[in-house]
Design a protein around this motif. Structure first.
Motif, PDB file in Angstrom:
ATOM      1  N   ASP A  73       0.993  -1.242   0.061  1.00  7.35           N
ATOM      2  CA  ASP A  73       0.096   0.072  -0.007  1.00  7.35           C
ATOM      3  C   ASP A  73       0.806   1.112  -0.019  1.00  7.35           C
ATOM      4  O   ASP A  73       0.502   2.299  -0.523  1.00  7.35           O
ATOM      5  N   ARG A  74       1.909   1.224   0.948  1.00  8.30           N
ATOM      6  CA  ARG A  74       2.701   2.439   0.995  1.00  8.30           C
ATOM      7  C   ARG A  74       3.647   2.586  -0.493  1.00  8.30           C
ATOM      8  O   ARG A  74       3.706   3.739  -0.694  1.00  8.30           O
ATOM      9  N   MET A  75       3.858   1.592  -1.178  1.00  9.94           N
ATOM     10  CA  MET A  75       4.778   1.836  -2.300  1.00  9.94           C
ATOM     11  C   MET A  75       3.596   2.516  -3.328  1.00  9.94           C
ATOM     12  O   MET A  75       4.022   3.260  -4.162  1.00  9.94           O
ATOM     13  N   ALA A  76       2.488   1.839  -3.434  1.00 11.77           N
ATOM     14  CA  ALA A  76       1.605   2.676  -4.268  1.00 11.77           C
ATOM     15  C   ALA A  76       1.393   3.725  -4.217  1.00 11.77           C
ATOM     16  O   ALA A  76       0.947   4.724  -5.075  1.00 11.77           O
ATOM     17  N   ALA A  77       1.277   4.221  -2.756  1.00 11.34           N
ATOM     18  CA  ALA A  77       0.909   5.643  -2.490  1.00 11.34           C
ATOM     19  C   ALA A  77       1.981   6.545  -2.780  1.00 11.34           C
ATOM     20  O   ALA A  77       1.924   7.488  -3.324  1.00 11.34           O
ATOM     21  N   LEU A  78       3.298   6.023  -2.136  1.00 10.74           N
ATOM     22  CA  LEU A  78       4.367   6.876  -2.180  1.00 10.74           C
ATOM     23  C   LEU A  78       4.975   7.129  -3.777  1.00 10.74           C
ATOM     24  O   LEU A  78       5.385   8.081  -4.139  1.00 10.74           O
TER      25      LEU A  78
END
Length: 308
Positions: free
Chosen positions: A84-89
């Motif tokens: 999730d963090r990768m997609a957001a960042l």
């Protein structure tokens, strides 16, 4: 006066169209046999479709609104939240395999696409995930990539996964470890005790590997003969070395007789570690050669040892 033969319904209002669209959307969410969810930037679930009831521990009353680390075991939650963090960042859709437990306590593999949700200013405010169960599809491929004797993945699968894991570690900025393992004086063991007993030794090594490296993402292989390999991410080289030491100690503690393996007279392992930094540019063959050199150093130290 209106024509009595006019059968065309009056035009729908915008509100009616919105309500119809919402009913279609809700029907899709309720009946889709995939996991569909959204999370805010703190990892709290803000929407989840009905199919989530297939998961272990799912509670319809508390699932939405709870944090991912409250809903899943920590090793599972870390995997989900990292994606999730990768997609957001990175503000892009990512495609990753993820593992979760079903109500029957079986671990299932999902192919997940996660993508950011943007506000009117183009800023990320949440992520959305679509996950499809690919457990059966992966099981259908098991025979071609699994060693029949030990149940470990084979060299073919090692070659498939190596590049994928190296790219994943680069994205996550994590240390990737290649661990090579060899049974000390295995030829002499087979010559003295016979190949059926040698097969039992190989199974014991595989069991020790499984008992130590059982986190999602840990990969264990039988490369061929008495040569094994492990591929896993860790936080430090010391953590990786400690895991290798656990495997070595596990096999030594079994006290399997091996007269030719002096001085102890029991089956032991030599293990070689090489570490792949996130910015490494070495090829798979070059990295494997470094692992081989570390394995040789363990042999040179007298066997039954872990070496870098």
């Amino acid at each position: 006066m209106p024509d009595r033969n006019d059968t065309h319904p009056p035009p729908r209002t915008e509100l009616e169209e919105l309500r119809a669209s919402d009913r279609i959307f809700r029907a899709l969410l309720d009946n889709a046999s995939v996991l569909i969810s959204t999370k805010d930037l703190q990892g709290n679930v803000t929407m989840a479709n009905r199919h989530f009831e297939i998961l272990d521990g799912y509670d319809a009353e508390s699932f939405v609104g709870s944090n991912v680390f409250e809903l899943f075991p920590r090793e599972i939650a870390e995997q989900l939240w990292r994606n999730d963090r990768m997609a957001a960042l990175e503000k892009r859709a990512i495609h990753e395999e993820e593992s979760v437990y079903h109500r029957d306590k079986t671990l299932h593999t999902y192919m997940t696409v996660k993508f950011p949700l943007l506000d009117d200013d183009g800023e990320v405010y949440a992520t959305c995930a679509f996950s499809t169960d690919i457990t059966e599809a992966k099981a259908a491929q098991v025979d071609s990539v699994t060693d029949e004797l030990t149940g470990l993945k084979n060299r073919r699968y090692f070659n498939i996964r190596f590049g994928e894991e190296q790219k994943r570690a680069q994205r996550d900025r994590r240390l990737l470890t290649l661990l090579l393992i060899d049974v000390d004086r295995f030829k002499e063991y087979n010559d003295h005790y016979g190949h059926p007993q040698g097969d039992h030794v190989l199974k014991a090594v595989a069991d020790a590997m499984h008992k130590t490296l059982h986190r999602p993402g840990d990969l264990c292989f039988r490369i061929g003969g008495d040569e094994f390999a492990c591929l896993f991410a860790s936080n430090s080289s010391n953590e990786s070395e400690a895991l290798a030491e656990q495997i070595r100690a596990n096999v030594e503690a079994r006290r399997i007789p091996h007269q030719a393996n002096t001085p102890g007279g029991h089956v032991t392992l030599s293990l070689g570690l090489t570490f792949i930094q996130p910015d490494a540019t070495l090829s798979q063959d070059q990295i494997y050669e470094l692992g081989d050199q570390a394995l040789y150093r363990a042999k040179h130290k007298g066997r039954n040892a872990v070496s870098r």
